[in-house]
Enzyme design. Structure first.
Site, PDB file in Angstrom:
ATOM      1  CB  CYS A 126      13.643  14.611   3.583  1.00 55.70           C
ATOM      2  SG  CYS A 126      14.162  13.686   2.132  1.00 55.70           S
TER       3      CYS A 126
ATOM      4  CD  GLU B 260      -3.120  -0.981   2.146  1.00 56.84           C
ATOM      5  OE1 GLU B 260      -2.902  -0.335   3.186  1.00 56.84           O
ATOM      6  OE2 GLU B 260      -4.204  -1.526   1.903  1.00 56.84           O
TER       7      GLU B 260
ATOM      8  CD1 TRP C 282      -8.458  -1.541   9.821  1.00 59.84           C
ATOM      9  CD2 TRP C 282      -9.662   0.047   8.796  1.00 59.84           C
ATOM     10  NE1 TRP C 282      -8.710  -1.975   8.536  1.00 59.84           N
ATOM     11  CE2 TRP C 282      -9.450  -1.022   7.876  1.00 59.84           C
ATOM     12  CE3 TRP C 282     -10.403   1.152   8.360  1.00 59.84           C
ATOM     13  CZ2 TRP C 282      -9.946  -1.015   6.576  1.00 59.84           C
ATOM     14  CZ3 TRP C 282     -10.897   1.151   7.064  1.00 59.84           C
ATOM     15  CH2 TRP C 282     -10.661   0.071   6.189  1.00 59.84           C
TER      16      TRP C 282
ATOM     17  CD  GLU D 252      -4.127  -6.182   2.588  1.00 57.81           C
ATOM     18  OE1 GLU D 252      -4.882  -5.561   3.381  1.00 57.81           O
ATOM     19  OE2 GLU D 252      -2.924  -5.908   2.468  1.00 57.81           O
TER      20      GLU D 252
HETATM   21  C1  GLA Z   1      -4.258  -2.763   4.911  1.00 59.92           C
HETATM   22  C2  GLA Z   1      -2.863  -3.333   4.995  1.00 59.92           C
HETATM   23  C3  GLA Z   1      -2.772  -4.563   5.841  1.00 59.92           C
HETATM   24  C4  GLA Z   1      -3.634  -4.448   7.064  1.00 59.92           C
HETATM   25  C5  GLA Z   1      -5.044  -4.186   6.643  1.00 59.92           C
HETATM   26  C6  GLA Z   1      -6.024  -4.156   7.788  1.00 59.92           C
HETATM   27  O1  GLA Z   1      -4.955  -3.120   3.796  1.00 59.92           O
HETATM   28  O2  GLA Z   1      -2.291  -3.577   3.735  1.00 59.92           O
HETATM   29  O3  GLA Z   1      -1.419  -4.747   6.206  1.00 59.92           O
HETATM   30  O4  GLA Z   1      -3.164  -3.411   7.859  1.00 59.92           O
HETATM   31  O5  GLA Z   1      -5.099  -2.952   5.988  1.00 59.92           O
HETATM   32  O6  GLA Z   1      -7.338  -3.989   7.344  1.00 59.92           O
HETATM   33 ZN    ZN Z   2      12.561  12.195   1.477  1.00 60.05          ZN
END
Ligand code: GLA
Ligand code: ZN
Length: 685
Positions: free
Chosen positions: A164, A157, A319, A311
């Site tokens: 910087c 991700e 979250w 995913e």
């Molecule tokens: C993201 C991340 C994962 C995890 C999930 C949780 O998609 O890529 O590593 O943190 O969220 O939902």
């Molecule tokens: Zn930088």
């Protein structure tokens, strides 16, 4: 087309972190006992494993990974092997502070982050790039020809930015290459404003939000630099493991990167899908359509081929503000939804739930309880069986004749500008989704394009709220319409050019000619204010009556376009709210106001009929039910029928018998009832 011909099955599995369990003997044995019971055939490994792979600078530990790779190979499983750059080890942050990101607000001096959390590296730092290259080379030379290796999962991700000195110097180099001279840059950014003119490149040292052209270019640069980092990451993988496709997991509507640009670096698109399906009445259909749009957007990054859903969560995440359980069947439905839109995988975060860390309450295939006797495990196993039954669908594609323009640069430029209406800026994806829903509801497939994409092959192109026009877009639209295409633009379209400078000569700028309208002024309504749109009797669309509208009303002059509907209220009552302009063999429409859901539904529904846009199923779809078609190279057609409603829904399939792949090929025809969250995948008998 198969994304990875060596593994001709739907990947079913996901993020697997055995390196978190090395101190608990027997865990990996138990996992491999559970995998076949869950129908798990794929593992995404090593995503955040840098500290386990390289516990000390230059000393690699591959034993645990060898074990997982070999076990997977022995069982014919596909491993999606990650590079670990998404989280750096503490020794590196300590010894080489430059690898840590610097963040700032554009006003105060940026500050160096401490070593914490993840996704926190500088993408420019030569030290970080060298460390990444070394570990990636080590992974690629060790596993590049391993029989279990299916895909490379580069980093995780990609997101955020670093301010910087190294990154700002790279930004200036990028600007020099883009503009050639400071004069050209000063002009492009309109720096005569507030005495902002730069007399030396070195003065471009902060991301000043009063210069919107600068902000827009900075965002472009962040994408450029991320793409450059990605390419550098992938280089040793492509060199040492030729033929293994490279992907990275994207994030749907994430605003920080121009994914159309980033995807050019990838062989395969994959993304992480976390819709918050729950049972709030009235929200499910909206969310289902929004999720459908996200899938279509991600698929369209590499049009005409499948993608991976890298995913998703088999249950509640940790979250959202409120993390509700998925109702029985919802996990299966949302997995099938991905496949219906073109995914060739259903993968999860995560396979085994960790005991600690900030994600210890995130759902997983294997719960803290540890056995196969949980509801979630059983639902995952069901998806595994479904994916087996759907094998004939693998590798087939979606072939839309509608393109919806979703342009990240336009979104950025609208957000970077101060005014004219803050509440519409945050809602760009919602605006695009409002134009998507009428097609989704009718089973009409949609691609997502941006202002740089080719438009040939589509019958209809819809560009909602396209604030910024890229160079060449207007002439491409003209050619498209002249050749017989139908184009739709809306309010607040064609306002600025590529550097954020407003067009002179009247809005919608270079689209004025093809649309045959001049939008002289725009009225921004208070949130609770309304106007109405009245359709002219006997208009070419065949829509009649009065509809509500809100927020944005362009006051428009028709210049050759025919007025199809007018405003009902205010000093501009009776002036055009919807126009159609014949241009060459096609038509260009201008919708001058936002329009309620009912208006967009009537408008796009009428266009779909006029253009005879193909539908996945020739049937009335009740509320909450969507239909999707995947077509194989061999001509095979599979229709997915998905019921997002928490109540049964009836659909008339027509007289021709078909097989439902999800019901062991049982023959179906005529009126059928989909149970709550139920699904069918129909194959011609
Ligand atoms: C993201 C991340 C994962 C995890 C999930 C949780 O998609 O890529 O590593 O943190 O969220 O939902
Ligand atoms: Zn930088």
């Amino acid at each position: 087309m198969l994304l990875q011909p060596r593994f001709p099955f739907f990947l079913h599995g996901g993020d697997y972190n055995p390196d978190q369990w090395l101190h608990v003997p027997g865990t990996v044995d138990e996992d491999f006992r559970l995998f076949p019971l869950a129908g798990v055939n794929s593992l995404s490994v090593g995503i955040f494993s840098w500290a386990a792979l390289e516990p000390e600078e230059g000393r690699y530990e591959f034993g645990w990974l060898d074990d997982v790779m070999d076990r997977a190979a022995a069982r014919g499983m596909a491993v999606v092997l990650a590079t670990p750059s998404g989280a750096k080890p503490a020794w590196m942050a300590e010894k080489y502070p430059e690898v840590r990101r610097m963040t700032g607000d554009g006003v105060h001096e940026p500050a160096r982050e401490q070593q914490c959390r993840r996704h926190n590296h500088c993408p420019t730092s030569p030290v970080y790039r060298a460390k990444v290259r070394a570990v990636n080379e080590a992974l690629a030379s060790r596993y590049g020809r391993h029989p279990a290796l299916a895909f490379w999962h580069v980093s995780n991700e990609y997101n955020g930015e670093c301010r910087c000195p190294l990154c700002l110097a790279a930004f200036r180099d990028w600007l020099r290459a883009r503009y050639g001279s400071l004069e050209a840059l000063n002009e492009a950014w309109w720096t005569g404003f507030w005495a902002h003119a730069y007399s030396d490149w070195s003065q471009i040292a902060c991301i000043d939000d009063s210069v919107d052209g600068l902000v827009l270019d900075w965002k472009r640069f962040v994408t450029h630099q991320t793409a450059d980092f990605l390419r550098a990451e992938a280089e040793p993988l492509r060199r040492l493991a030729p033929g293994v496709p490279v992907t990275t997991n994207l994030m749907g509507f994430y605003e920080g990167l121009d994914y159309m640009r980033l995807a050019r670096e990838l062989d395969v698109v994959s993304w992480d899908n976390y819709p918050q399906y729950h049972e709030r009445p009235g929200e499910t259909e909206r969310l289902a359509a929004m999720t459908g749009l996200a899938h279509d957007y991600m698929r369209s990054l590499k049009p005409g081929r499948p993608f991976l859903m890298m995913e998703s969560s088999p249950g509640p995440v940790n979250w959202y503000h409120h993390n509700r359980l998925l109702r029985p069947g919802q996990h299966r439905l949302k997995s099938l939804q991905a496949v219906a839109h073109g995914a060739d995988s259903v993968q999860y975060f995560q396979i085994r739930k960790g005991r600690g860390g900030s994600e210890k309450f995130h759902a997983a295939v294997i719960d803290h309880e540890g056995s196969e006797n949980t509801r979630m495990f059983r639902e995952v196993a069901q998806v595994g069986r479904d994916l087996e039954a759907l094998r004939p669908v693998l590798g087939s594609v979606v072939r839309p004749r509608v393109a919806l323009v979703f342009d990240r640069e336009s979104d950025w430029s609208q957000k970077a500008a101060q005014g004219p209406l803050e509440s519409i800026k945050t809602g760009y994806a919602d605006t695009v989704a409002a134009h998507y829903r009428p097609f989704w509801k009718r089973g009409v497939a949609v691609d997502v394009v941006d202002g740089d994409s080719p438009l040939d092959g589509y019958s209809l192109v819809v560009a909602p709220d396209l604030f910024l026009l890229r160079d060449g877009f207007a002439s491409r639209v003209e050619a498209f319409v002249r050749g017989g295409g139908t184009f739709v633009a809306t309010w607040l379209t064609g306002i600025v050019g590529p550097t954020g400078l407003c067009f002179r000569g009247g809005f919608p700028g270079p689209l004025r000619k093809v649309l045959g309208v001049w939008a002289e002024e725009t009225d921004y309504l208070y949130d609770d204010e309304r106007n109405s749109v009245e359709f002219a009797a006997g208009n070419r669309l065949g829509v009649s009556g009065s509809f509500g509208t809100s927020l944005v009303c362009d006051v428009v002059h028709a210049e050759g376009a025919e007025t199809v509907a007018t405003y009902g209220r205010d000093f501009y009552a009776g002036t055009p709210a919807l126009t159609a302009n014949r241009f060459g063999k096609g038509e260009a429409w201008y919708l001058a106001t936002r329009g309620d859901e009912a208006l967009l539904d009537a408008f796009h529904g009428a266009l779909a009929r006029r253009l005879a846009l193909p539908r996945a199923l020739d049937a009335e779809l009740p509320e909450g039910v969507s239909a999707h078609l995947r077509e194989g190279e061999d001509g095979a057609r599979h229709v997915f029928l998905l019921n997002f409603a928490s109540a049964p829904r009836a659909v008339d399939l027509g007289p021709a018998p078909r097989r439902d792949l999800l019901a062991a090929g049982a023959s179906v025809s005529g009126a059928v009832t989909l149970p709550p969250f139920g699904a069918m995948v129909l194959e011609d008998a």
